[in-house]
Design a protein around this motif. Structure first.
Motif, PDB file in Angstrom:
ATOM      1  N   ARG A  17      -3.661   0.489  -0.700  1.00 58.10           N
ATOM      2  CA  ARG A  17      -3.683   0.905  -1.882  1.00 58.10           C
ATOM      3  C   ARG A  17      -4.675   1.770  -3.181  1.00 58.10           C
ATOM      4  O   ARG A  17      -5.670   1.829  -1.374  1.00 58.10           O
ATOM      5  N   PRO A  18      -4.376   2.485  -3.787  1.00 57.68           N
ATOM      6  CA  PRO A  18      -5.189   4.012  -3.642  1.00 57.68           C
ATOM      7  C   PRO A  18      -6.617   3.244  -4.092  1.00 57.68           C
ATOM      8  O   PRO A  18      -8.070   3.879  -3.793  1.00 57.68           O
ATOM      9  N   GLN A  19      -6.754   2.186  -4.629  1.00 53.95           N
ATOM     10  CA  GLN A  19      -8.255   1.615  -5.306  1.00 53.95           C
ATOM     11  C   GLN A  19      -8.758   0.834  -4.027  1.00 53.95           C
ATOM     12  O   GLN A  19     -10.602   0.768  -3.789  1.00 53.95           O
ATOM     13  N   ALA A  40      -0.607   4.251  -0.822  1.00 57.08           N
ATOM     14  CA  ALA A  40       0.543   4.101  -1.413  1.00 57.08           C
ATOM     15  C   ALA A  40       0.008   3.323  -3.071  1.00 57.08           C
ATOM     16  O   ALA A  40      -0.467   2.223  -3.034  1.00 57.08           O
ATOM     17  N   HIS A  41       1.265   3.530  -3.245  1.00 59.98           N
ATOM     18  CA  HIS A  41       1.647   2.959  -5.071  1.00 59.98           C
ATOM     19  C   HIS A  41       2.531   2.185  -4.918  1.00 59.98           C
ATOM     20  O   HIS A  41       3.353   2.750  -5.130  1.00 59.98           O
ATOM     21  N   GLY A  42       2.480   1.271  -4.622  1.00 56.06           N
ATOM     22  CA  GLY A  42       4.599  -0.263  -4.760  1.00 56.06           C
ATOM     23  C   GLY A  42       5.018   0.419  -3.460  1.00 56.06           C
ATOM     24  O   GLY A  42       3.673   1.154  -2.392  1.00 56.06           O
ATOM     25  N   ASP A  44       5.309   4.477  -3.394  1.00 56.05           N
ATOM     26  CA  ASP A  44       4.900   5.730  -3.180  1.00 56.05           C
ATOM     27  C   ASP A  44       3.987   6.233  -2.917  1.00 56.05           C
ATOM     28  O   ASP A  44       2.854   5.344  -2.644  1.00 56.05           O
ATOM     29  N   VAL A  46       1.344   8.331  -1.703  1.00 54.41           N
ATOM     30  CA  VAL A  46       0.507   9.547  -2.754  1.00 54.41           C
ATOM     31  C   VAL A  46       0.085   9.814  -1.865  1.00 54.41           C
ATOM     32  O   VAL A  46      -0.678  10.956  -2.359  1.00 54.41           O
ATOM     33  N   GLU A  71      -8.511   7.018  -2.775  1.00 51.89           N
ATOM     34  CA  GLU A  71      -7.615   8.186  -3.268  1.00 51.89           C
ATOM     35  C   GLU A  71      -8.592   9.266  -3.435  1.00 51.89           C
ATOM     36  O   GLU A  71      -8.173  10.045  -3.960  1.00 51.89           O
TER      37      GLU A  71
END
Length: 139
Positions: A17-19, A40-42, A44, A46, A71
């Motif tokens: 996840r981005p975080q 990825a965010h889900g 998606d 990124v 991110e």
């Protein structure tokens, strides 16, 4: 015969996840013996974080890898290919966008990575890059 991306890609994707912290990303790279992780965010995508991104954009700047999220150093937006795309299109995309790897997306879900080295093993098996790409990793 034209080869498809599916024929040369590395199946499976390691994603965060981005975080996620850079320390977490680095541990995943170590544990999975890889040099890139999809951000990825889900489903998606990124961005992507490479081992080089961590070194150049974080460690060299003296930041705490436990406090910096993926991110903040990932490359994005990310160009992607589909498994049924031909390898020539993937190679052209890598050249046009000056990237060494592309996430492979199927039905909106990341299913693999195709790297410059993957293409060289198939398209130019006698090349130095193909030899390096097919060699066992250093441990």
């Amino acid at each position: 015969m034209t080869r498809s991306v599916r024929d040369v890609m590395t199946a499976g994707v390691t994603a965060v996840r981005p975080q996620a912290s850079l320390a977490e990303v680095a541990r995943l790279m170590r544990d999975h013996d890889i040099g890139d992780v999809v951000v990825a965010h889900g489903n998606d995508v990124v961005g992507m974080v490479t081992d080089r991104d961590i070194v150049v954009r974080a460690v060299a700047e003296g930041v705490d890898p436990n406090a910096v999220p993926a991110e903040s150093v990932c490359s994005g937006p990310v160009e992607t290919v589909a498994p049924e795309d031909d390898v020539e299109s993937a190679a052209r995309m890598m050249r046009d966008f000056a990237v060494r790897r592309l996430p492979v997306m199927e039905d909106g879900i990341p299913v693999g990575i195709v790297a410059l080295g993957d293409l060289s093993v198939v398209e130019d098996p006698g090349s130095v890059l193909a030899d390096i790409s097919s060699a066992e990793p250093n441990r």
